[in-house]
Design a protein around this motif. Structure first.
Motif, mmCIF file in Angstrom:
data_model
loop_
_atom_site.group_PDB
_atom_site.id
_atom_site.type_symbol
_atom_site.label_atom_id
_atom_site.label_comp_id
_atom_site.label_asym_id
_atom_site.label_seq_id
_atom_site.Cartn_x
_atom_site.Cartn_y
_atom_site.Cartn_z
ATOM 1 N N ARG A 43 0.844 -1.195 0.000
ATOM 2 C CA ARG A 43 0.000 0.000 0.000
ATOM 3 C C ARG A 43 0.877 1.242 0.000
ATOM 4 O O ARG A 43 1.805 1.361 0.784
ATOM 5 N N ARG A 46 -3.488 5.643 -0.927
ATOM 6 C CA ARG A 46 -4.744 4.956 -1.246
ATOM 7 C C ARG A 46 -4.560 3.829 -2.249
ATOM 8 O O ARG A 46 -5.489 3.090 -2.536
ATOM 9 N N ASP A 47 -3.383 3.732 -2.808
ATOM 10 C CA ASP A 47 -3.133 2.792 -3.893
ATOM 11 C C ASP A 47 -2.451 1.525 -3.381
ATOM 12 O O ASP A 47 -1.748 1.539 -2.382
ATOM 13 N N GLU A 48 -2.677 0.434 -4.108
ATOM 14 C CA GLU A 48 -2.067 -0.841 -3.752
ATOM 15 C C GLU A 48 -1.474 -1.490 -4.990
ATOM 16 O O GLU A 48 -2.036 -1.411 -6.077
ATOM 17 N N GLU A 64 -0.063 -5.950 -11.449
ATOM 18 C CA GLU A 64 -1.492 -6.025 -11.117
ATOM 19 C C GLU A 64 -1.945 -7.425 -11.516
ATOM 20 O O GLU A 64 -1.731 -7.861 -12.656
ATOM 21 N N ALA A 82 -7.364 4.718 -15.692
ATOM 22 C CA ALA A 82 -7.340 5.193 -14.304
ATOM 23 C C ALA A 82 -6.552 4.232 -13.420
ATOM 24 O O ALA A 82 -5.782 4.661 -12.549
ATOM 25 N N LYS A 83 -6.715 2.925 -13.623
ATOM 26 C CA LYS A 83 -5.970 1.944 -12.836
ATOM 27 C C LYS A 83 -4.484 2.055 -13.131
ATOM 28 O O LYS A 83 -3.646 1.990 -12.219
ATOM 29 N N HIS A 85 -2.913 4.703 -14.031
ATOM 30 C CA HIS A 85 -2.470 5.932 -13.361
ATOM 31 C C HIS A 85 -2.192 5.657 -11.880
ATOM 32 O O HIS A 85 -1.168 6.084 -11.343
ATOM 33 N N ARG A 86 -3.100 4.919 -11.222
ATOM 34 C CA ARG A 86 -2.902 4.585 -9.805
ATOM 35 C C ARG A 86 -1.679 3.687 -9.616
ATOM 36 O O ARG A 86 -0.931 3.831 -8.648
ATOM 37 N N ARG A 89 1.371 5.913 -9.923
ATOM 38 C CA ARG A 89 1.486 6.747 -8.725
ATOM 39 C C ARG A 89 2.040 5.919 -7.552
ATOM 40 O O ARG A 89 2.944 6.362 -6.835
ATOM 41 N N ALA A 90 1.522 4.717 -7.360
ATOM 42 C CA ALA A 90 1.996 3.859 -6.279
ATOM 43 C C ALA A 90 3.446 3.429 -6.522
ATOM 44 O O ALA A 90 4.250 3.390 -5.586
#
Length: 130
Positions: A43, A46-48, A64, A82-83, A85-86, A89-90
């Motif tokens: 984590r 907010r991202d995992e 993923e 969007a996924k 992007h997350r 970011r993570a």
């Protein structure tokens, strides 16, 4: 008297167990290829990230894992912009000031059969060119 097969459990606990099995299969496949698992279910805010692995050449791969019981809805449809992007970011947060020669984002689709065997499809470098 006839017996009907019991329905498979559904809902969050069953989904989570299926997801863990898929992650186990994916981690084992990377390890079989010589990679070292650096983290699972990491984590960052907010991202995992499901898996972080280092390949023998030093490439760090953020993975993923999408686990299914059938082929009705594949990994391609499940991993949106969007996924991604997350995931980026993570990955950036996890990397911080660490220096790595190469970094890659992968998606692994795991389809688990009723007997527990799994078929894996690897989508390597899903973020290239984005």
């Amino acid at each position: 008297m006839t017996t009907r097969p019991r329905p498979r459990p559904t809902g969050p606990p069953a989904q989570a167990a299926l997801g863990r099995r898929g992650e186990d299969h994916a981690a084992a496949a990377y390890e079989k290829a010589g990679a070292h698992v650096l983290g699972r279910n990491v984590r960052e805010g907010r991202d995992e990230i499901d898996l972080i692995v280092e390949e023998p050449d030093g490439t760090v791969v953020f993975v993923e894992v999408k686990t299914r019981r059938g082929h009705g809805f594949g990994a391609g449809e499940a991993v949106t912009a969007a996924k991604l992007h997350r995931m980026r970011r993570a990955a950036a947060a996890w990397l911080g000031d660490k220096l790595w020669a190469e970094v890659r984002l992968d998606v692994v689709e795991v389809v688990v059969a009723g007997d527990g065997t799994a078929a894996l499809t690897f989508f390597k470098g899903v973020d290239e060119g984005a």
